[in-house]
Design a protein around this motif. Structure first.
Motif, PDB file in Angstrom:
ATOM      1  N   ALA A  35      -6.137   1.626  -4.802  1.00 14.10           N
ATOM      2  CA  ALA A  35      -6.035   2.831  -3.960  1.00 14.10           C
ATOM      3  C   ALA A  35      -7.414   3.454  -3.750  1.00 14.10           C
ATOM      4  O   ALA A  35      -7.753   3.856  -2.630  1.00 14.10           O
ATOM      5  CB  ALA A  35      -5.075   3.836  -4.597  1.00 14.10           C
ATOM      6  N   ASP A  36      -8.203   3.509  -4.805  1.00 16.39           N
ATOM      7  CA  ASP A  36      -9.554   4.059  -4.685  1.00 16.39           C
ATOM      8  C   ASP A  36     -10.423   3.194  -3.778  1.00 16.39           C
ATOM      9  O   ASP A  36     -11.190   3.705  -2.972  1.00 16.39           O
ATOM     10  CB  ASP A  36     -10.213   4.185  -6.056  1.00 16.39           C
ATOM     11  N   HIS A  45       2.419   4.890  -4.452  1.00 12.66           N
ATOM     12  CA  HIS A  45       1.557   4.006  -5.219  1.00 12.66           C
ATOM     13  C   HIS A  45       0.905   4.692  -6.422  1.00 12.66           C
ATOM     14  O   HIS A  45       0.747   4.066  -7.467  1.00 12.66           O
ATOM     15  CB  HIS A  45       0.434   3.446  -4.334  1.00 12.66           C
ATOM     16  N   VAL A  46       0.529   5.961  -6.276  1.00  9.89           N
ATOM     17  CA  VAL A  46      -0.344   6.583  -7.283  1.00  9.89           C
ATOM     18  C   VAL A  46       0.222   7.804  -8.004  1.00  9.89           C
ATOM     19  O   VAL A  46      -0.442   8.335  -8.899  1.00  9.89           O
ATOM     20  CB  VAL A  46      -1.715   6.955  -6.649  1.00  9.89           C
ATOM     21  N   ASP A  47       1.416   8.250  -7.656  1.00  8.30           N
ATOM     22  CA  ASP A  47       1.986   9.434  -8.301  1.00  8.30           C
ATOM     23  C   ASP A  47       3.286   9.058  -9.012  1.00  8.30           C
ATOM     24  O   ASP A  47       4.385   9.174  -8.445  1.00  8.30           O
ATOM     25  CB  ASP A  47       2.240  10.525  -7.249  1.00  8.30           C
ATOM     26  N   PRO A  48       3.180   8.609 -10.280  1.00 12.53           N
ATOM     27  CA  PRO A  48       4.377   8.159 -11.002  1.00 12.53           C
ATOM     28  C   PRO A  48       5.470   9.219 -11.112  1.00 12.53           C
ATOM     29  O   PRO A  48       6.663   8.880 -11.035  1.00 12.53           O
ATOM     30  CB  PRO A  48       3.839   7.791 -12.393  1.00 12.53           C
ATOM     31  N   PHE A  56      11.979   3.880  -4.660  1.00 16.63           N
ATOM     32  CA  PHE A  56      11.836   2.675  -5.482  1.00 16.63           C
ATOM     33  C   PHE A  56      11.999   2.957  -6.971  1.00 16.63           C
ATOM     34  O   PHE A  56      11.887   2.049  -7.787  1.00 16.63           O
ATOM     35  CB  PHE A  56      10.488   2.002  -5.208  1.00 16.63           C
ATOM     36  N   GLY A  57      12.224   4.217  -7.347  1.00 15.58           N
ATOM     37  CA  GLY A  57      12.432   4.570  -8.739  1.00 15.58           C
ATOM     38  C   GLY A  57      11.162   4.551  -9.569  1.00 15.58           C
ATOM     39  O   GLY A  57      11.219   4.580 -10.793  1.00 15.58           O
ATOM     40  N   GLY A  58      10.036   4.483  -8.937  1.00 19.58           N
ATOM     41  CA  GLY A  58       8.746   4.467  -9.616  1.00 19.58           C
ATOM     42  C   GLY A  58       7.674   4.024  -8.643  1.00 19.58           C
ATOM     43  O   GLY A  58       7.954   3.747  -7.470  1.00 19.58           O
ATOM     44  N   THR A  59       6.451   3.951  -9.121  1.00 26.51           N
ATOM     45  CA  THR A  59       5.363   3.537  -8.246  1.00 26.51           C
ATOM     46  C   THR A  59       5.436   2.040  -7.971  1.00 26.51           C
ATOM     47  O   THR A  59       5.955   1.264  -8.779  1.00 26.51           O
ATOM     48  CB  THR A  59       3.992   3.893  -8.860  1.00 26.51           C
ATOM     49  N   ILE A  60       4.915   1.675  -6.798  1.00 22.99           N
ATOM     50  CA  ILE A  60       4.877   0.270  -6.383  1.00 22.99           C
ATOM     51  C   ILE A  60       3.453  -0.092  -5.967  1.00 22.99           C
ATOM     52  O   ILE A  60       2.661   0.764  -5.589  1.00 22.99           O
ATOM     53  CB  ILE A  60       5.848  -0.014  -5.218  1.00 22.99           C
ATOM     54  N   ALA A  61       3.166  -1.374  -6.055  1.00 27.33           N
ATOM     55  CA  ALA A  61       1.873  -1.885  -5.608  1.00 27.33           C
ATOM     56  C   ALA A  61       1.801  -1.840  -4.091  1.00 27.33           C
ATOM     57  O   ALA A  61       2.821  -1.957  -3.401  1.00 27.33           O
ATOM     58  CB  ALA A  61       1.681  -3.324  -6.090  1.00 27.33           C
ATOM     59  N   HIS A  62       0.605  -1.662  -3.583  1.00 27.64           N
ATOM     60  CA  HIS A  62       0.377  -1.791  -2.145  1.00 27.64           C
ATOM     61  C   HIS A  62       0.695  -3.233  -1.749  1.00 27.64           C
ATOM     62  O   HIS A  62       0.369  -4.166  -2.486  1.00 27.64           O
ATOM     63  CB  HIS A  62      -1.092  -1.538  -1.804  1.00 27.64           C
TER      64      HIS A  62
END
Length: 150
Positions: A35-36, A45-48, A56-62
């Motif tokens: 992300a950076d 992607h970045v805010d759990p 998605f119930g949680g963060t996911i990869a780009h």
């Protein structure tokens, strides 16, 4: 890992299946670093905390992070000897089928779909499938082109 002794052996291997690779865990740190690097800080992607209540119930990869790991996996799938270099020539088709949740493990398999001889080299089209451990559907399927120069 499959080792091709040179371009003739690579050309003759058209249609070959390669892999699978070792599993690779997709960590939140890896996602944050990506992300950076790309300035893509979307909350999924970045805010759990927020993503825990998201779709998605949680963060996911780009998706592009998943795609960018194909070279990493390719080094585990095959090598071609007696060449001066291999270069990424591009992609014909990419599909992101299933989101990769942070903490999931992924790996790849590939098919050497097509190999064309060129003056002083060869061009290989690889269809790579990125699998998610425990998932029936893959994370991504990408048709990439690599040029090998003798």
């Amino acid at each position: 890992m499959k080792t091709f002794s040179g371009l003739d052996e690579l050309v003759a291997a058209q249609g070959s299946q390669l892999g699978p690779t070792e599993w690779l865990e997709v960590t939140q740190d890896r996602v944050n670093t990506f992300a950076d690097a790309t300035d893509d800080h979307q909350w999924i992607h970045v805010d759990p905390d927020k993503a825990a209540n998201g779709p998605f119930g949680g963060t996911i990869a780009h998706g592009l992070l998943t795609l960018s790991l194909i070279p990493h996996f390719s080094h585990q799938l095959y090598t071609v000897k007696n060449i001066t270099m291999a270069i990424n020539y591009g992609y014909n088709k990419v599909r992101f089928i299933t989101p990769v949740k942070v903490g999931a493990k992924i790996r790849a398999r590939a098919e050497l779909t097509k190999v064309d001889q060129l003056d002083g080299g060869a061009q290989a089209t690889m269809t790579t499938t990125v699998e998610i451990e425990g998932s029936e559907k893959p994370a991504a399927v990408a048709e990439s082109i690599v040029r090998f120069l003798a």
